[in-house]
Write a protein that holds these residues in place. Structure first.
Motif, PDB file in Angstrom:
ATOM      1  N   SER A  66      -3.697  -2.559  11.076  1.00 37.53           N
ATOM      2  CA  SER A  66      -4.868  -3.318  10.625  1.00 37.53           C
ATOM      3  C   SER A  66      -5.498  -4.081  11.781  1.00 37.53           C
ATOM      4  CB  SER A  66      -4.486  -4.291   9.504  1.00 37.53           C
ATOM      5  OG  SER A  66      -4.127  -3.581   8.341  1.00 37.53           O
ATOM      6  N   ARG A  67      -4.657  -4.643  12.643  1.00 37.00           N
ATOM      7  CA  ARG A  67      -5.171  -5.389  13.790  1.00 37.00           C
ATOM      8  C   ARG A  67      -5.870  -4.462  14.775  1.00 37.00           C
ATOM      9  NH1 ARG A  67      -4.461 -10.880  14.872  1.00 37.00           N
ATOM     10  NH2 ARG A  67      -5.516 -11.340  16.812  1.00 37.00           N
ATOM     11  N   LEU A  68      -5.265  -3.300  15.042  1.00 37.17           N
ATOM     12  CA  LEU A  68      -5.887  -2.332  15.945  1.00 37.17           C
ATOM     13  C   LEU A  68      -7.197  -1.804  15.360  1.00 37.17           C
ATOM     14  CD1 LEU A  68      -2.756  -0.319  17.126  1.00 37.17           C
ATOM     15  CD2 LEU A  68      -4.116  -1.937  18.481  1.00 37.17           C
ATOM     16  N   GLU A  69      -7.230  -1.633  14.066  1.00 33.26           N
ATOM     17  CA  GLU A  69      -8.451  -1.170  13.405  1.00 33.26           C
ATOM     18  C   GLU A  69      -9.564  -2.215  13.547  1.00 33.26           C
ATOM     19  OE1 GLU A  69      -9.515   0.816   9.119  1.00 33.26           O
ATOM     20  OE2 GLU A  69      -8.355  -1.056   9.071  1.00 33.26           O
ATOM     21  N   ALA A  70      -9.211  -3.473  13.375  1.00 35.48           N
ATOM     22  CA  ALA A  70     -10.201  -4.552  13.415  1.00 35.48           C
ATOM     23  C   ALA A  70     -10.627  -4.908  14.840  1.00 35.48           C
ATOM     24  CB  ALA A  70      -9.638  -5.794  12.724  1.00 35.48           C
ATOM     25  N   ILE A 105      -5.675   2.950  17.383  1.00 37.06           N
ATOM     26  CA  ILE A 105      -5.379   3.582  16.107  1.00 37.06           C
ATOM     27  C   ILE A 105      -6.004   4.981  16.093  1.00 37.06           C
ATOM     28  CG2 ILE A 105      -7.379   2.555  14.942  1.00 37.06           C
ATOM     29  CD1 ILE A 105      -5.590   2.282  12.415  1.00 37.06           C
ATOM     30  N   THR A 106      -5.279   5.956  15.557  1.00 33.02           N
ATOM     31  CA  THR A 106      -5.787   7.326  15.456  1.00 33.02           C
ATOM     32  C   THR A 106      -6.526   7.507  14.134  1.00 33.02           C
ATOM     33  OG1 THR A 106      -3.778   8.111  14.369  1.00 33.02           O
ATOM     34  CG2 THR A 106      -3.823   8.215  16.807  1.00 33.02           C
ATOM     35  N   ARG A 114      -4.298   6.318   6.884  1.00 35.55           N
ATOM     36  CA  ARG A 114      -3.100   5.764   6.249  1.00 35.55           C
ATOM     37  C   ARG A 114      -3.234   4.280   5.961  1.00 35.55           C
ATOM     38  NH1 ARG A 114       1.721   8.480   7.927  1.00 35.55           N
ATOM     39  NH2 ARG A 114       2.841   6.928   6.710  1.00 35.55           N
ATOM     40  N   VAL A 115      -3.814   3.506   6.890  1.00 31.71           N
ATOM     41  CA  VAL A 115      -3.973   2.069   6.655  1.00 31.71           C
ATOM     42  C   VAL A 115      -4.976   1.850   5.514  1.00 31.71           C
ATOM     43  CG1 VAL A 115      -5.810   1.370   8.286  1.00 31.71           C
ATOM     44  CG2 VAL A 115      -3.889  -0.141   7.861  1.00 31.71           C
ATOM     45  N   GLY A 116      -6.006   2.696   5.437  1.00 34.20           N
ATOM     46  CA  GLY A 116      -6.958   2.596   4.330  1.00 34.20           C
ATOM     47  C   GLY A 116      -6.299   2.883   2.993  1.00 34.20           C
TER      48      GLY A 116
END
Length: 143
Positions: free
Chosen positions: A43-47, A96-97, A103-105
């Motif tokens: 989540s942190r890498l996504e944000a 993030i790939t 997967r995080v979604g």
């Protein structure tokens, strides 16, 4: 000790217990990410975009060896990848790939649906007050 703080501790302990029960009760096909740390890091890498191990360790107040172990799982599972620092620094960064985003979604949707079920009878005012209280609580922890 103030009785309200004792009550809060008990309620937080129960939240942790209920979270574990919900995770273990879910069918394997619905368990999107195996570890809570994976969800938090992704989540942190996504944000935030790509981050180094040191930046992640600092963001979560963790030892770099702990973050190294946790990110090794992400790398192994193809949820994150190592890339050269986009800003030209020496340290490699984690990004993030597409699979990690997917997967995080899925995990986020699973958690939101669970909360929606539990909170379905709450009023909008109760939900807003609870969200404000949790935000204040987390800000106090970070401070």
């Amino acid at each position: 000790m103030r009785e309200e703080i004792v009550d809060i501790e008990r309620e937080l302990m129960l939240i942790g217990r209920y979270k574990e029960l919900a995770s273990s009760a879910a069918p394997a096909s619905e368990r999107r990410l195996e570890r809570g740390s994976s969800y938090i890091l992704l989540s942190r890498l996504e944000a935030e975009g790509p981050m180094s191990i040191g930046q992640l360790a600092q963001a979560f107040s963790l030892d770099t060896s702990t973050v190294n172990r946790q990110t090794a799982v992400l790398l192994r599972d193809g949820l994150a990848e190592r890339i050269p620092d986009p800003e030209g620094g020496m340290a490699r960064k984690l990004r993030i790939t597409e699979e990690g985003v997917r997967r995080v979604g899925g995990e986020r949707e699973y958690r939101i649906q669970g909360l929606a079920t539990v909170l379905k009878d709450w009023t909008p005012e109760e939900l807003a007050a609870f969200a404000r209280g949790l935000a204040h609580f987390n800000a106090s922890i970070e401070h």
